[in-house]
Design a protein around this motif. Structure first.
Motif, PDB file in Angstrom:
ATOM      1  N   THR A  19      42.989 -26.364 -54.402  1.00 37.48           N
ATOM      2  CA  THR A  19      44.216 -25.684 -54.823  1.00 37.48           C
ATOM      3  C   THR A  19      45.299 -26.652 -55.277  1.00 37.48           C
ATOM      4  O   THR A  19      46.244 -26.248 -55.960  1.00 37.48           O
ATOM      5  CB  THR A  19      44.766 -24.822 -53.671  1.00 37.48           C
ATOM      6  OG1 THR A  19      44.897 -25.634 -52.489  1.00 37.48           O
ATOM      7  CG2 THR A  19      43.828 -23.658 -53.373  1.00 37.48           C
ATOM      8  N   SER A  20      45.187 -27.926 -54.899  1.00 38.72           N
ATOM      9  CA  SER A  20      46.197 -28.910 -55.294  1.00 38.72           C
ATOM     10  C   SER A  20      45.918 -29.508 -56.669  1.00 38.72           C
ATOM     11  O   SER A  20      46.746 -30.223 -57.229  1.00 38.72           O
ATOM     12  CB  SER A  20      46.273 -30.043 -54.261  1.00 38.72           C
ATOM     13  OG  SER A  20      45.093 -30.835 -54.283  1.00 38.72           O
ATOM     14  N   VAL A  40      47.368 -33.725 -59.447  1.00 41.03           N
ATOM     15  CA  VAL A  40      47.249 -33.299 -58.061  1.00 41.03           C
ATOM     16  C   VAL A  40      48.655 -33.158 -57.498  1.00 41.03           C
ATOM     17  O   VAL A  40      49.465 -34.104 -57.594  1.00 41.03           O
ATOM     18  CB  VAL A  40      46.428 -34.300 -57.219  1.00 41.03           C
ATOM     19  CG1 VAL A  40      46.470 -33.922 -55.740  1.00 41.03           C
ATOM     20  CG2 VAL A  40      44.989 -34.353 -57.712  1.00 41.03           C
ATOM     21  N   ASP A  41      48.963 -31.990 -56.964  1.00 38.68           N
ATOM     22  CA  ASP A  41      50.318 -31.691 -56.461  1.00 38.68           C
ATOM     23  C   ASP A  41      51.383 -31.976 -57.510  1.00 38.68           C
ATOM     24  O   ASP A  41      52.478 -32.469 -57.210  1.00 38.68           O
ATOM     25  CB  ASP A  41      50.610 -32.494 -55.184  1.00 38.68           C
ATOM     26  CG  ASP A  41      49.762 -32.034 -54.008  1.00 38.68           C
ATOM     27  OD1 ASP A  41      49.430 -30.838 -53.944  1.00 38.68           O
ATOM     28  OD2 ASP A  41      49.410 -32.889 -53.167  1.00 38.68           O
TER      29      ASP A  41
END
Length: 298
Positions: free
Chosen positions: A160-161, A184-185
């Motif tokens: 999910t990131s 990512v993030d």
């Protein structure tokens, strides 16, 4: 009505998802009538008692009339070594199906799932003469999900990131994971060349890994196809890579291949621009040439 041509593992998995989520009436077509009848009868038992929709099986292509969406999963044989090993037979099959769709349901949006996906998407669109934005090859989204999984698995981070993990080009041995755009993030995520090689190999060979486990991809591709059907029928909008015949986009012509797109109720409404680094640009071009060579070999 959603029509699905081919009642094998992939076709029936797509039909099951559409039926249990009450998207629309479903027509399941197979050259073996009893196969289509039996699979549709089984899926009928999974439909909610509150659903107004039904599923029927047949071998009669004239029943395609009135279809909003047609999904093609039919195959002459199972591929074991690569997705092009039965290419000539598959092209003949897709041309025959294209003629029937042109006759009975020329206004439908057509989703191609059969392999070799990019080659068949190209030949179907040319044979059926359906607008190219309504002939959509579904595979790059599946490859992208596999790419996302491989990144998560290699670096022990939640899927999910991870965003913008796209795979473009051929749905085959020259597919191109776009590492330069992975975040990512919300931040660019740098991956070493060695790790890129490992991840690329794993993504390209995911289907072979499934074969090693005496299995084949059905649920993954079914979900990706379902998402597009749901988008079209329920007037949503998604951004997803798909294979489509190109006319100058990314400098390519006379080829179908995976590119980032926007899809809504009308089909593909935009081919999105994406910047590649020099290595990715070369690999994308190589992928295009590979597909063209396959097309020219027919």
């Amino acid at each position: 009505m959603i029509s699905i041509i081919g009642s094998g593992l992939v076709g029936t998995s797509i039909a099951f998802l559409c039926a249990t989520n009450a998207l629309d009436d479903i027509l399941l077509i197979d050259h073996t009538k009893n196969k289509a009848l039996g699979e549709s009868l089984d899926i009928t038992s999974s439909i909610s008692s509150t659903s107004k929709y039904s599923i029927i099986g047949t071998d009669d292509y004239s029943k395609l009339t009135g279809s909003k969406i047609i999904v093609i999963t039919a195959s002459t044989k199972t591929n074991l070594k690569n997705r092009t090993e039965n290419m000539s037979q598959q092209v003949n099959l897709i041309k025959d199906i294209a003629k029937k769709i042109k006759e009975y349901s020329p206004n439908a949006i057509v989703l191609i799932v059969s392999n070799p996906l990019d080659v068949l998407t190209y030949f179907f669109q040319k044979e059926a003469q359906i607008p190219r934005f309504k002939v959509i090859g579904i595979a790059s989204s599946l490859d992208s999900r596999r790419f996302q999984y491989q990144i998560a698995n290699n670096f022990c981070i939640p899927q999910t990131s991870i965003t913008n993990a796209l795979v473009l080009g051929e749905h085959g041995d020259t597919m191109v994971p776009i590492f330069s755009n992975v975040h990512v993030d919300g931040h660019f995520f740098s991956i070493s060349d060695d790790k890129q090689d490992v991840i690329t190999c794993n993504v390209r060979n995911s289907w072979k890994m499934l074969r090693d486990y005496q299995c084949q991809s059905k649920f993954g591709i079914a979900r990706n196809v379902y998402d597009v059907i749901d988008t079209i029928l329920n007037k949503k909008e998604i951004s997803v890579p798909v294979s489509i015949v190109l006319e100058g986009e990314y400098g390519e012509n006379n080829v179908a291949m995976g590119v980032p797109t926007k899809i809504n109720h009308a089909g593909v409404v935009e081919i999105k621009n994406m910047n590649f680094n020099p290595s990715e640009k070369n690999l994308f071009k190589k992928s295009s040439e590979t597909i063209k060579n396959h097309i020219h070999s027919i």
